[in-house]
Design a protein around this motif. Structure first.
Motif: not given
Lengths: 424, 386
Positions: A24-25, A27, A31, A369, A377, A391-392, A394-395, A398-399
């Motif tokens: 989950p966390d 980098s 991924a 990814t 996706n 997915k890539a 969004e992540e 988010k960061k």
């Protein structure tokens, strides 16, 4: 299943990621690494893969048949001899003592045969066991142990390559270290080894013996190997300037082939008129040492044909097919992912003359990814035309407070500026 | 047809073979018995008229042997065996593909390149002895096996990890710290975390704390949550198994660490995680069946096949073989190329450039998207880069 496309589970669940993937966390880097590829465990695909294994079963079977045939011939010969021995004794004028001795010799002959037969039976049983072991091995391939089974298959293919190229020791070592002696044909190739080594030492005797052993089958396939061997012996006699012997030899061994191979026969016979250091091109070539290499190749071909093996090593066949299946124009670019075998120079070289792969359906892989971009996706388009997976993106957003940076151009955009693309 | 059918057929073969063997032995025994009884008769009839009796015994023997007819009896069982053998052979040809070389193109392969590939494969798979042996047998120079040294190092590190010794791995990590930082990998953190846990189990709290201060603190900002968890473990020095973090002690963590390290090591080397030879052969296994089927059906096209630029049959390989994005235009069914790239229409659907040109009659008119009833202006379509 339609003929023109072998479908696979395109959805990500069919090739479920192993626990070893993205935590989950993590980098972006981890991924980036592709998940350990789980082997294809779908039923029909496995069945198709097994159907490629004809050689695997056929070679020990041919060997088995050959042993049975040879044993039977030996028995027939001896039994006939014994029976005619009795007949002779009955009609001839033997003294009583002679008759007894004669009959005793027949008995010991039978005892010898019985021993030989027991040995022969043991050999037959071993070979039958080998056939059965291979059938069991094919049956043992299932979804659970598939990656190991596949790894064994590659080892078998490599041993086959070693044997074809006459690297016998390496083949034996490889077979031993992986314990696959029953699954490879080292014993069969030992038979070939003798003949090949003799030919390389300019000795045709073992090759001719092999031809005699397999006479009926070679005749059925209209092989002219024996003829070619005889021709070479003739040429050697001419080379040694043993012309009288050469002519006698030709009369005995080459003449029978005249009906079917007259032209070739004439050409070689003509070497009598020229000598071994002739400059005339047509005949010079016949005296060259290369002719022996040619004979070795011919023998290898006949040998493989007899045992139901492909002419080319299995490695070449699978490699060629695999390279074509993977070959796309993108493989030759500098930024081709290292996971692609065609990113390697050696593979690129071999794949150059091969055809490209063909696909009927779009398959899109996210640059970031390496995951599939499908309905679960979906791909999203940046204002600069570059596409990445939801997915890539969004992540990344988010960061970075909703900002995304295109990894290939460095341009920055807001997540809201992205547009979904719909690709079937 | 299933493998069980084939196995049954082979069982029949071995049964017939045993029968044939038994019959042969039986015949041999019978012949021998006849001869031996003839010999006995000869010995016993030694006194009375020897000449005449010998002849009679021999003739009797000859007649008896004719009656047994061993050769024809053996032929009988042999024939049955041959039938079973032939049936089995035919079954093999029916179920399996008898010639998988049908799709093979007779192109010369540079043997040095191939040997290099094979040697490197052996080194990758930890078969160093065999790799060395192969290299010496084929006479390739040592330099050809570029993979040996790096993979030797890798397997040494992995072997140490298997024995829960992180020294070699940590050395490697510090030697390559720049490159690892650049690639954004967190393997260094993982290694130090594992070492930290090890110290927690076997060492003192002070040692652990010192280690954390030295090696874990650089990661504090980027991996806050991880570090906090590890720091909390300090409270259970020596009795981690009774803490809420006992999962950190699980043996599988070591396996996972080894796998992660292998991945990073290969990545740094510019190599794939899996042996490229394995991947290629596996892809070959998937593509051969439909390709061979095509060859069988299109027997006449063999000549064409030798020069084709693209495989004649589409093959959907498994996910693991998809390394590049392939876009296939839904209208023309052609694969996108640099000259014919995919274009995004304003409705969100994608067609290749040539299809758009065709449908818009060279940018002159609007056309309807084949999927939705949107009106599309060709000029507004954007090129996509996957």
């Amino acid at each position: 299943m339609e003929m023109d496309s072998l479908s696979n589970g395109n959805n990500t669940t069919a090739t479920a990621s192993t626990p070893a993937t993205v935590s989950p966390d993590s980098s972006a880097a981890t991924a980036r690494a592709t998940p350990t590829p789980p082997p294809s465990s779908t039923g029909p695909q496995l069945t198709e893969a097994l159907k490629l294994e004809h050689q695997f079963l056929r070679v020990p079977f041919e060997h088995y048949k050959k042993t049975i045939r040879a044993n039977h011939r030996a028995v027939e010969k001896e039994v006939s001899a014994v029976i005619s021995g009795v007949t002779d004794a009955a009609s001839a004028d033997f003294s009583p003592d002679d008759a007894v001795n004669h009959l005793n010799s027949l008995v010991s002959r039978l005892q010898g045969l019985k021993r030989k037969l027991e040995e022969g039976s043991r050999a037959e049983n071993l070979q039958a066991q080998k056939c059965r072991a291979r059938l069991d091995h094919l049956e043992s391939a299932d979804g659970e142990n598939l990656s190991e089974w596949n790894s064994t298959r590659l080892k078998r293919i490599l041993v086959d390559y070693m044997l074809r190229m006459s690297y016998y020791d390496t083949a034996v070592k490889l077979a031993e270290c992986s314990n696959i002696q029953d699954l490879v044909d080292i014993d069969v190739f030992q038979e070939a080894k003798k003949v090949i080594e003799a030919l390389q030492n300019k000795d045709v005797a073992p090759a001719l013996a092999w031809c005699a052993d397999n006479k009926s089958r070679l005749k059925k396939s209209k092989s002219k190997l024996e003829f070619q061997l005889r021709l070479q012996e003739f040429i050697e006699l001419v080379r040694a300037e043993n012309n009288m012997r050469a002519i006698t030899y030709a009369r005995k061994y080459l003449a029978p082939w005249g009906a079917t191979h007259m032209k070739e026969l004439q050409r070689v016979l003509a070497t009598l008129a020229f000598k071994r250091d002739t400059e005339c091109a047509t005949y010079k070539v016949l005296f060259e040492a290369k002719q022996w290499d040619f004979l070795v190749d011919q023998f290898k071909q006949e040998f493989c044909k007899l045992y139901g093996m492909t002419m080319e090593p299995l490695l070449n066949i699978y490699l060629q097919a695999g390279l074509s299946a993977l070959k796309t124009p993108y493989c030759y670019k500098d930024d081709c992912t290292k996971e692609d075998p065609l990113s390697q120079e050696a593979f690129r070289t071999i794949a150059m003359p091969l055809p490209y792969s063909k696909q009927h359906h779009s398959k899109l892989v996210c640059y970031i990814t390496k995951e599939l971009m499908d309905t679960e996706n979906p791909p999203q388009v940046l204002p600069n035309g570059y596409v990445y997976s939801t997915k890539a993106l969004e992540e990344m957003a988010k960061k970075n407070d909703g900002r995304i940076t295109c990894p290939r151009t460095g341009s920055e955009y807001n997540y809201t500026e992205l547009v979904k693309a719909y690709i079937s | 047809m299933e493998l069980s059918t084939i196995k049954d057929a082979f069982d029949r073969v071995t049964k017939k073979q045993k029968l044939s063997s038994a019959k042969t032995q039986e015949m041999l025994d019978q012949i021998r018995q006849e001869i031996e009884s003839a010999l006995d008769k000869m010995q016993s009839a030694n006194n009375s008229d020897p000449e005449h009796n010998y002849k009679a015994v021999l003739n009797e023997l000859k007649a008896n042997l004719l009656k047994i007819a061993p050769l024809s009896q053996m032929e009988g069982t042999q024939k049955e065996l041959n039938v079973a053998l032939s049936k089995y052979g035919k079954l093999l040809e029916k179920y399996f593909n008898p010639d998988i070389s049908k799709a093979y193109r007779n192109i010369d392969v540079d043997i040095h390149t191939l040997n290099q590939i094979i040697a490197n494969h052996f080194y990758r798979q930890e078969l160093f002895d065999i790799g060395d042996h192969f290299v010496s047998v084929v006479g390739e120079p040592e330099s050809a096996s570029t993979m040996k040294a790096p993979f030797l190092e890798m397997y040494q590190i992995l072997e140490a990890i298997k024995n829960q010794n992180l020294e070699p791995a940590l050395n490697w990590a510090s030697m390559n710290s720049d490159k690892l930082a650049q690639s954004g990998s967190d393997i260094v953190l993982k290694l130090h975390s594992m070492q930290f846990v090890k110290i927690l189990q076997n060492g003192t709290r002070d040692e652990a704390l010192h280690y954390a201060r030295t090696h874990l603190s650089p990661f504090a900002s980027s991996h806050m949550a991880e570090i906090q968890k590890l720091m909390a473990c300090l409270l259970w020095t020596g009795k981690l198994d009774r803490s809420p973090y006992h999962a950190l002690l699980s043996g599988s963590n070591w396996d996972k660490l080894a796998e992660d390290l292998k991945r990073e090591f290969c990545n740094l080397l510019g190599q794939s995680y899996n042996s490229p030879l394995s991947v290629t052969v596996a892809a070959g296994v998937q593509v051969l069946p439909p390709l061979l089927k095509f060859m069988n059906v299109m027997a006449g096209k063999k000549q064409e096949w030798q020069t084709m630029n693209q495989l004649p049959v589409p093959v959907e390989l498994d996910r693991e073989f998809q390394f590049h994005s392939i876009f296939v235009c839904p209208v023309s069914k052609e694969q996108a190329t640099e000259d014919n790239p995919p274009m995004l229409m304003s409705c969100g659907h994608v067609l290749c450039k040539q299809s758009i040109l065709k449908m818009s009659k060279n940018h002159t008119k609007m056309f309807k998207c084949p999927y939705c009833p949107f009106d599309i202006d060709a000029v507004q379509c954007r090129q996509l880069y996957f």
